[in-house]
Design an enzyme around this catalytic site. Sequence first.
Site, PDB file in Angstrom:
ATOM      1  N   GLU A  97       0.841  -1.200   0.000  1.00  0.00           N
ATOM      2  CA  GLU A  97       0.000   0.000   0.000  1.00  0.00           C
ATOM      3  C   GLU A  97       0.875   1.248   0.000  1.00  0.00           C
ATOM      4  OE1 GLU A  97      -3.505   1.948   2.840  1.00  0.00           O
ATOM      5  OE2 GLU A  97      -2.978  -0.168   3.032  1.00  0.00           O
ATOM      6  N   ASP A  99       0.167   5.420   0.516  1.00  0.00           N
ATOM      7  CA  ASP A  99      -0.933   6.245   1.027  1.00  0.00           C
ATOM      8  C   ASP A  99      -0.718   7.741   0.945  1.00  0.00           C
ATOM      9  OD1 ASP A  99      -2.405   4.072   1.896  1.00  0.00           O
ATOM     10  OD2 ASP A  99      -1.721   4.187   3.961  1.00  0.00           O
ATOM     11  N   GLU A 101      -3.260  10.365   2.926  1.00  0.00           N
ATOM     12  CA  GLU A 101      -4.452  10.525   3.747  1.00  0.00           C
ATOM     13  C   GLU A 101      -4.513  11.975   4.218  1.00  0.00           C
ATOM     14  OE1 GLU A 101      -5.269   6.135   5.696  1.00  0.00           O
ATOM     15  OE2 GLU A 101      -4.173   7.609   6.896  1.00  0.00           O
TER      16      GLU A 101
END
Length: 283
Positions: A97, A99, A101
């Site tokens: 993953e 990311d 955010e």
Amino acid sequence: MAISYFFPLLLSLITISSVSANFQRDVEITWGDGRGQIKNNGDLLTLSLDKSSGSGFQSKNEYLFGKIGMQMKLVPGNSAGTVTTLYLKSPGTTWDEIDFEFLGNSSGDPYTLHTNVYTQGKGDKEQQFKLWFDPTADFHTYTILWNPQRIIFTVDGTPIREFKNMESIGTLFPKNKPMRMYSSLWNADDWATRGGLVKTDWSKAPFTASYRGFNQEACVWSNGKSSCPNGSKKGTTGSWLSQELDSTAQQRMRWVQRNYMIYNYCTDSKRFPQGLPKECLAA
């Protein structure tokens, strides 16, 4: 002093280029019971959040390396407790993953941009930033460049973080698992704003984030094969598959990190009392 003076001007001059994207063709809304909507003949997508549910979408394609970008306008006003995301992720319990955010905040306080990298389900590689502009006033472009040598996070073309492939010293790097692009808007007021001290004000709902200009320059993975030659292990000179930061880009990234980074796992000795991770010592 001169660098600090001139760089805000440089960053403000970076413009967002329009790209030929169509959400009806390229993504599917996967949850939210109507709270995610594709508009303007596929040119615009909105996600909304209310007390009952958030919403999200994902790319139709899977990628094994790519340069994935999106123009986003975040939830305005009091966004405390909300989290807007843009990330790449593989399926399974030992997932990879990458990311972005965006952690909301009370009116007048800046968003926190949280970045992380997971490999085989293992993360703990967080860096967090404040932004040098209001991400709710207009669209800005957030891009993940992922090639076999490095991952580069950029904002409006300005690099804010580089995570290099350091497998040679034992650091895991995501390079074997195809990932999709995901985005979501959801409530996380148990931790998102000041560690959960500030809760979501549901009187302000529905909260809405907007998207346009989805750009996918990537090695598409389909039926066990990559669309790139040589199994996407090598890129042509100058392409994103072999891209690295030149001296100017490195200088810009250092400026952002010096002025806008608010957390770096590589300097958190209290978190790692047995010693910082190997990649931090080698950087």
